[in-house]
Every structure is written in structure tokens, then in C-alpha cells.
Design a protein around this motif. Structure first.
Motif, PDB file in Angstrom:
ATOM      1  N   ARG A 187       0.834  -1.209   0.000  1.00 52.78           N
ATOM      2  CA  ARG A 187       0.000   0.000   0.000  1.00 52.78           C
ATOM      3  C   ARG A 187       0.868   1.259   0.000  1.00 52.78           C
ATOM      4  NH1 ARG A 187      -4.751   1.107   4.238  1.00 52.78           N
ATOM      5  NH2 ARG A 187      -6.156   1.118   2.496  1.00 52.78           N
ATOM      6  N   ASN A 188       1.955   1.230   0.740  1.00 52.37           N
ATOM      7  CA  ASN A 188       2.811   2.409   0.865  1.00 52.37           C
ATOM      8  C   ASN A 188       3.850   2.546  -0.240  1.00 52.37           C
ATOM      9  OD1 ASN A 188       1.486   3.212   3.211  1.00 52.37           O
ATOM     10  ND2 ASN A 188       2.843   2.019   4.504  1.00 52.37           N
ATOM     11  N   HIS A 189       4.131   1.458  -0.948  1.00 51.66           N
ATOM     12  CA  HIS A 189       5.196   1.479  -1.951  1.00 51.66           C
ATOM     13  C   HIS A 189       4.747   0.933  -3.305  1.00 51.66           C
ATOM     14  CE1 HIS A 189       7.285   1.288   1.984  1.00 51.66           C
ATOM     15  NE2 HIS A 189       8.024   2.223   1.427  1.00 51.66           N
ATOM     16  N   SER A 231      -2.342 -13.399  -5.285  1.00 55.76           N
ATOM     17  CA  SER A 231      -0.891 -13.338  -5.136  1.00 55.76           C
ATOM     18  C   SER A 231      -0.475 -11.902  -4.796  1.00 55.76           C
ATOM     19  CB  SER A 231      -0.207 -13.762  -6.442  1.00 55.76           C
ATOM     20  OG  SER A 231      -0.405 -12.767  -7.428  1.00 55.76           O
ATOM     21  N   PRO A 232       0.732 -11.705  -4.289  1.00 58.48           N
ATOM     22  CA  PRO A 232       1.203 -10.335  -4.045  1.00 58.48           C
ATOM     23  C   PRO A 232       1.173  -9.496  -5.325  1.00 58.48           C
ATOM     24  CG  PRO A 232       2.671 -11.897  -2.995  1.00 58.48           C
ATOM     25  CD  PRO A 232       1.711 -12.692  -3.817  1.00 58.48           C
ATOM     26  N   LYS A 233       1.504 -10.115  -6.453  1.00 56.47           N
ATOM     27  CA  LYS A 233       1.493  -9.385  -7.730  1.00 56.47           C
ATOM     28  C   LYS A 233       0.081  -8.930  -8.085  1.00 56.47           C
ATOM     29  CE  LYS A 233       2.774  -9.711 -12.526  1.00 56.47           C
ATOM     30  NZ  LYS A 233       4.008  -9.539 -13.191  1.00 56.47           N
ATOM     31  N   GLU A 234      -0.920  -9.759  -7.831  1.00 59.14           N
ATOM     32  CA  GLU A 234      -2.307  -9.372  -8.109  1.00 59.14           C
ATOM     33  C   GLU A 234      -2.749  -8.219  -7.217  1.00 59.14           C
ATOM     34  OE1 GLU A 234      -4.524 -13.394  -9.600  1.00 59.14           O
ATOM     35  OE2 GLU A 234      -3.814 -13.381  -7.522  1.00 59.14           O
ATOM     36  N   VAL A 235      -2.365  -8.262  -5.940  1.00 58.50           N
ATOM     37  CA  VAL A 235      -2.699  -7.173  -5.021  1.00 58.50           C
ATOM     38  C   VAL A 235      -2.038  -5.883  -5.497  1.00 58.50           C
ATOM     39  CG1 VAL A 235      -2.439  -6.303  -2.657  1.00 58.50           C
ATOM     40  CG2 VAL A 235      -3.085  -8.696  -3.040  1.00 58.50           C
ATOM     41  N   LEU A 236      -0.775  -5.975  -5.882  1.00 60.01           N
ATOM     42  CA  LEU A 236      -0.042  -4.812  -6.368  1.00 60.01           C
ATOM     43  C   LEU A 236      -0.708  -4.222  -7.613  1.00 60.01           C
ATOM     44  CD1 LEU A 236       2.428  -2.941  -6.311  1.00 60.01           C
ATOM     45  CD2 LEU A 236       3.673  -4.694  -7.598  1.00 60.01           C
ATOM     46  N   THR A 237      -1.097  -5.072  -8.536  1.00 59.85           N
ATOM     47  CA  THR A 237      -1.761  -4.601  -9.755  1.00 59.85           C
ATOM     48  C   THR A 237      -3.058  -3.884  -9.422  1.00 59.85           C
ATOM     49  OG1 THR A 237      -0.771  -6.340 -11.100  1.00 59.85           O
ATOM     50  CG2 THR A 237      -2.782  -5.330 -11.954  1.00 59.85           C
ATOM     51  N   HIS A 238      -3.865  -4.451  -8.527  1.00 58.44           N
ATOM     52  CA  HIS A 238      -5.119  -3.809  -8.134  1.00 58.44           C
ATOM     53  C   HIS A 238      -4.871  -2.446  -7.494  1.00 58.44           C
ATOM     54  CE1 HIS A 238      -8.103  -6.775  -9.191  1.00 58.44           C
ATOM     55  NE2 HIS A 238      -7.365  -7.732  -8.658  1.00 58.44           N
ATOM     56  N   LEU A 239      -3.873  -2.360  -6.642  1.00 53.46           N
ATOM     57  CA  LEU A 239      -3.548  -1.073  -6.012  1.00 53.46           C
ATOM     58  C   LEU A 239      -3.164  -0.038  -7.063  1.00 53.46           C
ATOM     59  CD1 LEU A 239      -1.493  -2.256  -2.930  1.00 53.46           C
ATOM     60  CD2 LEU A 239      -3.620  -0.943  -2.857  1.00 53.46           C
ATOM     61  N   ARG A 240      -2.334  -0.447  -8.003  1.00 52.45           N
ATOM     62  CA  ARG A 240      -1.882   0.476  -9.044  1.00 52.45           C
ATOM     63  C   ARG A 240      -3.045   0.944  -9.922  1.00 52.45           C
ATOM     64  NH1 ARG A 240       3.804  -2.406 -10.967  1.00 52.45           N
ATOM     65  NH2 ARG A 240       5.066  -1.431  -9.324  1.00 52.45           N
ATOM     66  N   ILE A 241      -3.909   0.031 -10.305  1.00 52.10           N
ATOM     67  CA  ILE A 241      -5.028   0.393 -11.176  1.00 52.10           C
ATOM     68  C   ILE A 241      -6.023   1.287 -10.438  1.00 52.10           C
ATOM     69  CG2 ILE A 241      -6.996  -0.511 -12.499  1.00 52.10           C
ATOM     70  CD1 ILE A 241      -4.141  -0.866 -13.809  1.00 52.10           C
ATOM     71  N   GLU A 242      -6.275   0.997  -9.183  1.00 52.98           N
ATOM     72  CA  GLU A 242      -7.185   1.839  -8.390  1.00 52.98           C
ATOM     73  C   GLU A 242      -6.642   3.266  -8.296  1.00 52.98           C
ATOM     74  OE1 GLU A 242     -10.364   3.213  -6.318  1.00 52.98           O
ATOM     75  OE2 GLU A 242     -10.201   1.292  -7.329  1.00 52.98           O
ATOM     76  N   ARG A 243      -5.359   3.399  -8.013  1.00 54.86           N
ATOM     77  CA  ARG A 243      -4.754   4.735  -7.919  1.00 54.86           C
ATOM     78  C   ARG A 243      -4.787   5.429  -9.283  1.00 54.86           C
ATOM     79  NH1 ARG A 243      -4.376   9.397  -5.860  1.00 54.86           N
ATOM     80  NH2 ARG A 243      -2.335  10.352  -5.994  1.00 54.86           N
TER      81      ARG A 243
END
Length: 136
Positions: A31-33, A65-77
């Protein structure tokens, strides 16, 4: 196929669901990075796990997966930035951590059903229609 969107409420739900403190640490780190993280080795080390164990913990507790969570965070932002018109498509792609504009555009469309340009020009739509009413 349109993937399930993750907004900040969904992300908080994931954090609340996390029973393993190492998982919670990983979610907080992502979330922070989100704009600069992408290296599974670094995330695993931060969480005190091997990459394999990190993936297993994420999948077992979150179903992602961590990669899926990261992708969702990036797309939401990215959706937030584009909807507010604070950043154009290229600036947004780099701001949320993509090094390739085409990769960003493809991932964005896969997850939202809209292109980044459509969100920038017409706004974020939940029903797949632009604000002018035309189907995308």
C-alpha cells in the motif's frame, strides 16, 4: 474479462482479513510502496519470508498473489488520478509504477473495462458506458 476492482474499502477488507502478521506487513508495504515495488524478493525479505512462502501466505489467506494485489492497487490509484484529471495517461502510468505505457493501458483495460484515455476524458463508469451514454 473484467477483473474485480479493488478500491480502498476492498483493500481495508483484505487488511482486516489478514491473520498472519507477516501478511499484514506485506499488505502495508504494498500500500505504501505500490509505485516502486515489484520485486518479489524485496517484499519477501521485508516480510521475513521466502518468495515461495510469501506467495503461499497471500494465496491461502487472500486468494490473491502479491502481484495481483499490487496490480489492483496500481489500477485503483490510476483511476483516481485519471478521473480527477490531475495527471494525463502517460504521467499516470509512470506515477503508479509502470515502465511501459502499453503494458499500463492493457492492464488497465483488462481490470476496468475502459481504456485510461476514456477514464481521463469521460470519467470512471461502473456500467461500462461513457458519460455521453455511448457504449464503450
Amino acid at each position: 474479462e473484467k477483473s474485480k476492482e479493488m478500491n480502498s474499502e476492498n483493500f481495508e477488507h483484505l487488511e482486516a482479513k489478514a491473520k498472519d502478521l507477516r501478511l499484514l506487513r506485506g499488505l502495508t508495504y504494498l500500500r505504501n510502496h505500490y509505485a516502486h515495488s515489484g520485486n518479489a524478493n524485496d517484499l519477501a525479505k521485508y516480510c521475513g519470508l521466502s518468495v515461495r512462502s510469501l506467495n503461499r501466505v497471500f494465496l491461502n489467506e487472500l486468494g490473491m498473489s502479491p502481484k495481483e494485489v499490487l496490480t489492483h492497487l496500481r489500477i485503483e490509484r490510476a483511476q483516481e488520478l485519471l478521473s480527477s484529471k490531475r495527471s494525463n495517461v502517460t504521467e499516470t502510468a509512470f506515477e503508479v509504477g509502470y515502465q511501459s505505457l502499453s503494458q499500463f493501458a492493457n492492464t488497465f483495460r483488462k481490470h476496468t473495462g475502459q481504456t485510461p484515455s476514456e477514464v481521463f476524458h469521460y470519467g470512471r463508469r461502473e456500467d461500462g458506458r461513457r458519460e455521453d451514454g455511448r457504449k464503450q
